[in-house]
Design a protein around this motif. Structure first.
Motif, short mmCIF file in Angstrom:
data_model
loop_
_atom_site.label_atom_id
_atom_site.label_comp_id
_atom_site.label_asym_id
_atom_site.label_seq_id
_atom_site.Cartn_x
_atom_site.Cartn_y
_atom_site.Cartn_z
N LEU A 102 30.11 23.97 -14.74
CA LEU A 102 30.96 24.57 -13.71
C LEU A 102 32.44 24.29 -13.94
N MET A 103 32.76 23.24 -14.68
CA MET A 103 34.17 22.98 -14.99
C MET A 103 34.74 24.03 -15.94
N GLN A 104 33.89 24.73 -16.67
CA GLN A 104 34.29 25.88 -17.50
C GLN A 104 35.48 25.58 -18.42
N GLY A 105 35.40 24.41 -19.05
CA GLY A 105 36.42 24.06 -20.02
C GLY A 105 37.65 23.41 -19.46
N ARG A 106 37.74 23.28 -18.12
CA ARG A 106 38.89 22.58 -17.52
C ARG A 106 38.72 21.08 -17.69
N PRO A 107 39.81 20.30 -17.65
CA PRO A 107 39.72 18.86 -17.88
C PRO A 107 38.84 18.16 -16.85
N PHE A 108 38.04 17.19 -17.32
CA PHE A 108 37.19 16.41 -16.44
C PHE A 108 36.89 15.07 -17.10
N THR A 109 36.35 14.16 -16.29
CA THR A 109 35.86 12.88 -16.80
C THR A 109 34.35 12.97 -16.96
N ALA A 110 33.84 12.63 -18.12
CA ALA A 110 32.40 12.63 -18.38
C ALA A 110 31.82 11.31 -17.87
N GLY A 111 31.06 11.37 -16.79
CA GLY A 111 30.56 10.17 -16.14
C GLY A 111 29.52 9.42 -16.96
N PRO A 112 29.16 8.21 -16.52
CA PRO A 112 28.25 7.37 -17.30
C PRO A 112 26.82 7.90 -17.33
N PHE A 113 26.48 8.83 -16.44
CA PHE A 113 25.10 9.33 -16.36
C PHE A 113 24.85 10.51 -17.28
N LEU A 114 25.86 10.90 -18.06
CA LEU A 114 25.66 11.96 -19.05
C LEU A 114 25.06 11.42 -20.34
N ASN A 115 24.93 10.09 -20.42
CA ASN A 115 24.22 9.46 -21.54
C ASN A 115 24.82 9.84 -22.89
N ILE A 116 26.08 9.49 -23.06
CA ILE A 116 26.79 9.78 -24.32
C ILE A 116 26.62 8.58 -25.25
N TYR A 117 25.74 8.73 -26.23
CA TYR A 117 25.44 7.63 -27.14
C TYR A 117 25.80 7.93 -28.59
N SER A 118 26.28 9.14 -28.88
CA SER A 118 26.51 9.50 -30.28
C SER A 118 27.75 10.36 -30.42
N LYS A 119 28.26 10.42 -31.64
CA LYS A 119 29.44 11.23 -31.93
C LYS A 119 29.22 12.71 -31.62
N PRO A 120 28.08 13.31 -32.02
CA PRO A 120 27.89 14.73 -31.68
C PRO A 120 27.96 15.01 -30.18
N THR A 121 27.38 14.12 -29.36
CA THR A 121 27.45 14.32 -27.92
C THR A 121 28.87 14.18 -27.42
N LEU A 122 29.59 13.19 -27.97
CA LEU A 122 30.98 12.99 -27.58
C LEU A 122 31.81 14.22 -27.96
N ASP A 123 31.54 14.79 -29.12
CA ASP A 123 32.25 16.00 -29.55
C ASP A 123 31.97 17.17 -28.61
N VAL A 124 30.71 17.29 -28.19
CA VAL A 124 30.35 18.38 -27.27
C VAL A 124 31.11 18.23 -25.95
N MET A 125 31.16 17.00 -25.42
CA MET A 125 31.86 16.77 -24.16
C MET A 125 33.35 17.10 -24.29
N ALA A 126 33.95 16.68 -25.39
CA ALA A 126 35.37 16.97 -25.60
C ALA A 126 35.61 18.48 -25.72
N ALA A 127 34.70 19.17 -26.39
CA ALA A 127 34.84 20.61 -26.53
C ALA A 127 34.70 21.32 -25.19
N GLN A 128 33.94 20.71 -24.27
CA GLN A 128 33.75 21.30 -22.94
C GLN A 128 34.91 21.00 -22.00
N GLY A 129 35.83 20.13 -22.43
CA GLY A 129 37.00 19.86 -21.61
C GLY A 129 37.18 18.41 -21.19
N ALA A 130 36.27 17.53 -21.59
CA ALA A 130 36.38 16.13 -21.19
C ALA A 130 37.65 15.50 -21.75
N THR A 131 38.40 14.82 -20.89
CA THR A 131 39.59 14.09 -21.32
C THR A 131 39.36 12.58 -21.26
#
Length: 317
Positions: A102-131
């Motif tokens: 729903l953030m549609q690429g706008r800046p957001f914080t990726a919370g701890p419950f998104l289970n980011i444990y790897s570089k590919p997941t971190l890259d996906v979050m950044a591409a989606q707008g995570a700052t």
């Protein structure tokens, strides 16, 4: 490093919540996460109330962030989520992938419950707008060090550094079940437990804390001894989770260590009596979460039949 005050995990009376955040205006915190992240049946404050608190804190120089609910269960929950993600006044902490979408690429914080444990997941979050991303609570120092090397440019890192750890969520309400109430008629019994309800094993060992549909650690996670390591790893923000008493002193202790005005050992000794339960930091050291490790040695690990220090025993069905 900046200090963030995490979202309130417990159900407190409206007046208590308002008084708590009125006091936060004068605390040495930089970021304040606001909103109901656990259970939509907690109605003491609605979204407009949280926005009013955000306005007050923004006027005091804080950076408010609206946190989304972790487990959505109804159309009303989805409507609230949309209102949070559509707001243009304050930042958003996304705690499920629906909020990310729903953030549609706008800046957001990726919370701890998104289970980011790897570089590919971190890259996906950044591409989606995570700052900014929040490290999962079970991640160790070694795991964080690896992701810090791999994180995308411009993405900030936040680490949960104090509080009972939120470990899991369920569609069932364990606090209501403890009182033999159905979830849909829970009588709001969460309010009877301002720091959660301790769950013990049959051997009377502190095991977990139940907080409505949320399961927490029995002990209080603290990384006050690791602040130097966190700084060396390039961590931008540490998160302190609210508790019902002495939170101002907890914040002050972490600020004093960060500023070099107090040693970690001294601050830790002063903090332990203020905690609703004994301390732990095992996950950071890649050990059992309930371990407390100092100078490479386990100094506290509750044994079967022993209650965690500082915890008052309570029964749970």
């Amino acid at each position: 490093m900046k200090i963030a005050l995490g979202p309130l995990q417990y159900y407190w009376p409206r007046v208590t919540v308002l008084e708590f955040y009125a006091a936060v205006r004068d605390w040495p915190v930089d970021i304040v996460y606001l909103g109901e992240t656990v259970c939509s049946r907690r109605h003491e404050l609605r979204l407009p109330d949280w926005v009013e608190i955000a306005d007050m804190l923004a006027e005091a120089g804080k950076t408010p962030v609206l946190s989304t609910q972790v487990l959505l269960e109804s159309g009303n929950d989805l409507n609230t989520l949309r209102k949070i993600t559509d707001n243009e006044r304050y930042g958003v902490e996304a705690n499920d992938m629906g909020a990310v979408r729903l953030m549609q690429g706008r800046p957001f914080t990726a919370g701890p419950f998104l289970n980011i444990y790897s570089k590919p997941t971190l890259d996906v979050m950044a591409a989606q707008g995570a700052t900014r991303w929040v490290m999962p609570l079970e991640m160790s120092r070694a795991g964080l060090a690896q992701l810090q090397q791999d994180r995308p440019t411009g993405l900030q890192t936040e680490v949960f550094a104090y509080g009972r750890m939120p470990l899991a969520f369920s569609a069932r309400c364990f606090t209501a079940r403890n009182r033999n109430f159905p979830k849909d008629n829970c009588q709001y019994v969460c309010m009877d437990h301002p720091d959660g309800l301790l769950l013990e094993t049959k051997e009377s060992q502190a095991f977990l804390t139940i907080n409505g549909i949320q399961t927490q650690s029995a002990l209080v996670y603290t990384l006050i001894h690791a602040l130097g390591e966190l700084r060396d790893l390039g961590v931008d923000v540490i998160r302190l989770s609210p508790q019902s008493a002495h939170m101002d002193r907890v914040v002050a202790a972490f600020r004093a260590v960060l500023d070099g005005r107090e040693s970690a050992d001294e601050a830790h000794r002063n903090l332990v009596p203020l905690m609703p339960a004994g301390p732990c930091n095992g996950y950071w050291h890649d050990r059992a979460g309930l371990d407390m490790v100092l100078d490479g040695q386990v100094v506290a690990s509750p044994a079967p039949g022993a209650r965690a220090p500082g915890v008052r025993a309570r029964s749970a069905a």
